[in-house]
Enzyme design. Structure first.
Site, PDB file in Angstrom:
ATOM      1  N   GLU A  57       0.812  -1.218   0.000  1.00  0.00           N
ATOM      2  CA  GLU A  57       0.000   0.000   0.000  1.00  0.00           C
ATOM      3  C   GLU A  57       0.846   1.270   0.000  1.00  0.00           C
ATOM      4  O   GLU A  57       0.505   2.247  -0.643  1.00  0.00           O
ATOM      5  CB  GLU A  57      -0.975   0.003   1.179  1.00  0.00           C
ATOM      6  CG  GLU A  57      -2.246  -0.826   0.962  1.00  0.00           C
ATOM      7  CD  GLU A  57      -2.040  -2.326   1.122  1.00  0.00           C
ATOM      8  OE1 GLU A  57      -0.924  -2.744   1.523  1.00  0.00           O
ATOM      9  OE2 GLU A  57      -2.986  -3.091   0.859  1.00  0.00           O
ATOM     10  N   HIS A 126     -11.741  -5.390   9.681  1.00  0.00           N
ATOM     11  CA  HIS A 126     -12.124  -5.168   8.282  1.00  0.00           C
ATOM     12  C   HIS A 126     -13.503  -4.538   8.165  1.00  0.00           C
ATOM     13  O   HIS A 126     -14.184  -4.730   7.157  1.00  0.00           O
ATOM     14  CB  HIS A 126     -12.160  -6.493   7.502  1.00  0.00           C
ATOM     15  CG  HIS A 126     -10.821  -7.090   7.200  1.00  0.00           C
ATOM     16  ND1 HIS A 126      -9.997  -7.620   8.159  1.00  0.00           N
ATOM     17  CD2 HIS A 126     -10.159  -7.255   6.025  1.00  0.00           C
ATOM     18  CE1 HIS A 126      -8.891  -8.092   7.590  1.00  0.00           C
ATOM     19  NE2 HIS A 126      -8.971  -7.873   6.305  1.00  0.00           N
TER      20      HIS A 126
END
Ligand code: TPP
Ligand code: MG
Lengths: 335, 341
Positions: A57, A126
């Site tokens: 990322e 999540h």
């Protein structure tokens, strides 16, 4: 079409319109995206414009910044908002400062898409919305979506936007169906809230997947509420909200986030400051409790403000003018 | 010795250009960088400048070598230890000093300061104050060049300490897998802040880290302009011609402390002296004399560069501060694209 297909349509139409638009992220090319939000793009636009990245990322968010400075309009996908944690530097301290540190000479037309929120059973790491990671950064535009139509229009507007833009996509809505008008008529103007339902008795500001729950609760309670979908969280549309509360004299914010530090505090503070003497009751927020997102369906379904809970609080607020206690206080579970 | 007028007042693009094929111009620039930083240190000491600064004394050869091999259309990301790079790449001392002194004429109008000098004309992005942050950005600029089929190159300059941060590893991996036209230039000056490399890093030859990414690497004496230029030329050429990224490790040494307040008490005895004997300015002076210049000519050059810098300081000190309204500018890009753009 489905919400996720509206995302694909927006990407496709922007890529068609502008050869500098390219997309990258984990499993977005060959596999069409973990949530199928880039399905078919690789076949249509080829591997130079549709790129699978390593699980990096920092690297691909930073590369998006560099590519945007150097003239591309990259759209990067952060699979789950939590994964932006390792790349926040690139966005908050990097992308959002370039315009400022170059006397306006540089701009960063980067779009960062991230799926957010609860309701899909992904558990505490999540399922967060985490918009407060990015809303305190002047220079970084933050938007969210609530219908297939505005998903299409907002994403296209974000890609066209000259500055760095963070797009929060409620994951729980990806499968929702709705009419989508493509092309210029389907675009949404960033920085402007949408009045979903006009009303006179109370202003309800919400966004993302809470919009549907708010509409349901208003219909069920029969309250003549004005519902505003904020859409752009930063910089948010003060004019529309203030104009509405000046008319209704009451404000409720419905948020999908823990009570502490939520974006609604900002709305309540601004409205209180600007309209204090014309308010007929204290503004308040309906939020989630201050807990991580629980996994069990029995618990996750209580975590989010549900339509009946919203309706209960609205009804009390409207009939008594007092701020209702949330369910976890009534049930003695937490303060 | 060729007779070049001092480049202090030329445009940044022109200042870049003169370094390519003129050893005198390169030495002049090294004098300028050293002289600039010595004077800066003095200004900080008297309290004329607030905040902090990170000097690169001893590392001038690397900056000048890089500048001499790059085109103004290439793009560079560098660090808070950025004045030497900025001056070498072409930024005018006046613009750099005005920025450091927080003047409205500074390169970012006094909004950035010492750690964020920048110059769009020569592809120097606002320098990065977060360790490692410039690497993925350079990789991304390289991606844009590759995407459009251009032969420009991006260079990320960073320190030895930055090779321990995730962004370094992620960026090398990404650049290698996509064969991006980027050069990763590690300025190994032996220290990351107050920690000597052996305390933080299991190897001291950092170019070895390229092997994990199947990336070609170079290691070079960064105090030697000739050797450094040659290594960088190979890496830049590889990137320009589609050969992908290179990790270049330049062995240098930081003569000053990490930042303004640091007197570097942690150096082992004799280490600074060892490296001062390898001062890049001494070597470049000797090379110029060996090439036919007289010692007096070289000394004259150094003196006139110093005099020009003294004038710059006097001038910049008298410049106005920014107005308060300036800090509200250029934060947001417009939310919507102008029609037709
Ligand atoms: C992510 C991050 N962590 C810590 C710091 C504080 N810091 C500034 S410079 C520095 C040392 C970096 O060393 P190196 O990469 O060798 O570069 P040098 O300063 O020697 O040029 C540190 C730890 C920072 N700026 N960014
Ligand atoms: Mg170092």
């Amino acid at each position: 079409m489905r919400f996720r297909q509206a995302i694909v349509a927006a990407l496709e139409d922007e890529m068609e319109a502008d050869p500098s638009v390219m997309v990258m992220g984990e499993d977005i090319a060959v596999a069409g995206g973990p949530f199928k939000t880039s399905e078919g793009l690789l076949d249509k636009f080829g591997p130079n414009r549709v790129r699978d990245t390593p699980i990096s990322e920092m690297a691909f968010t930073g590369a998006g910044v560099g590519a945007a400075i150097a003239g591309l309009r990259p759209v990067i996908e952060i699979m789950f908002m939590e994964f932006l944690g390792v790349a926040l530097d690139q966005l908050v301290t990097g992308a959002a400062k370039m315009h400022y540190l170059s006397k306006g000479a540089l701009s960063v037309p980067l779009t960062v898409r991230a799926s957010v929120g609860s309701g899909t059973g992904f558990g505490s790491q999540h399922s967060q919305t985490l918009e407060n990671w990015v809303t305190a950064t002047p220079g970084l535009t933050v938007v969210t979506m609530s219908t297939p139509q505005n998903a299409y229009g907002i994403l296209r507007a974000a890609i066209q936007s000259p500055g760095p833009t963070m797009v929060l996509e409620p994951r729980n809505l990806y499968a929702v169906r709705g009419e989508v008008q493509r092309g210029a008529a389907g675009l949404v103007q960033l920085g402007r809230a949408e009045v979903v339902r006009p009303g006179t008795a109370v202003t309800i500001v919400t966004m993302g997947q809470m919009r549907t729950a708010v509409v349901e609760s208003v219909e069920a309670s029969g309250i003549d509420a004005e519902i505003i979908d904020l859409i752009t969280l930063a910089p948010w549309d003060r004019a529309t909200v203030l104009e509405s509360v000046a008319k209704t004299h009451r404000l409720v914010v419905v948020e999908e986030a823990p009570e502490s530090g939520g974006w609604g505090s900002e709305i309540v503070a601004a409205v209180t400051r600007e309209l204090f003497s014309s308010l007929s009751a204290a503004p308040f927020r309906i939020t989630t409790p201050n807990v991580p997102v629980p996994y069990s369906k029995a618990l996750e379904s209580r975590y989010l403000p549900q339509p009946d809970e919203i309706a209960r609080q609205l009804t009390q607020y409207q009939s008594t003018g007092t701020v209702p206690a949330p369910w976890w206080v009534l049930e003695g579970l937490s303060k | 010795m060729t007779d070049t007028a001092l480049s202090v007042s030329r445009s940044s693009v022109e200042r870049r250009r003169v370094l390519a094929d003129d050893a005198t111009a390169r030495l002049e620039r090294m004098f300028e960088i050293r002289g600039f930083e010595e004077r800066l240190n003095a200004l900080f000491a008297t309290g004329a400048i607030h905040g902090t600064t990170h000097l690169a004394m001893g590392q001038e050869a690397l900056a000048v070598s890089l500048a001499s091999e790059l085109r103004p259309t290439d793009l560079v990301t560098a660090t808070y230890r950025g004045h030497a790079m900025a001056l070498a790449l072409g930024m005018n001392p006046r613009a750099v000093l005005a920025e450091i002194m927080g003047k409205s004429e500074g390169s970012t109008g006094g909004l950035g300061g010492s750690m964020h000098v920048s110059d769009d004309d020569i592809g120097l992005l606002p320098t990065f104050a977060i360790v490692g942050a410039g690497l993925p950005v350079a990789a991304g600029a390289a991606l844009a060049f590759q995407y459009r089929g251009e032969d420009s190159v991006a260079v990320a300059v960073f320190g030895d300490g930055a090779t321990n941060i995730g962004a370094f590893h992620e960026s090398l991996n990404l650049a290698s897998i996509w064969k991006l036209p980027v050069v990763f230039l590690c300025d190994n000056n032996v220290y990351g802040e107050y920690s000597r490399i052996n305390l933080t890093t299991p190897i001291e030859d950092l170019h070895l880290r390229a092997a994990s990414y199947a990336m070609p690497a170079e290691v070079v004496d960064g105090m030697d302009v000739t050797a450094t230029r040659a290594a960088l030329a190979r890496a830049i050429e590889r990137a320009r011609t589609g050969g992908g990224p290179t990790l270049v490790e330049a062995k240098t040494y930081r003569f000053a402390g990490h930042s303004r307040a640091d007197t570097a008490p942690y150096r082992p005895a004799g280490e600074l002296e060892y490296w001062q004997e390898r001062d890049p300015l001494t070597r470049a002076r000797e090379e110029l004399v060996a090439g036919g210049a007289t010692v007096e000519q070289v000394a004259d050059l150094e003196r006139s560069v110093g005099a020009a810098l003294d004038e710059v300081i006097e001038l910049v000190e008298a410049l106005p501060d920014p107005v308060v309204a300036d800090m509200f500018n250029n934060i947001w890009s417009p939310l919507t694209r102008k029609a037709g753009s």
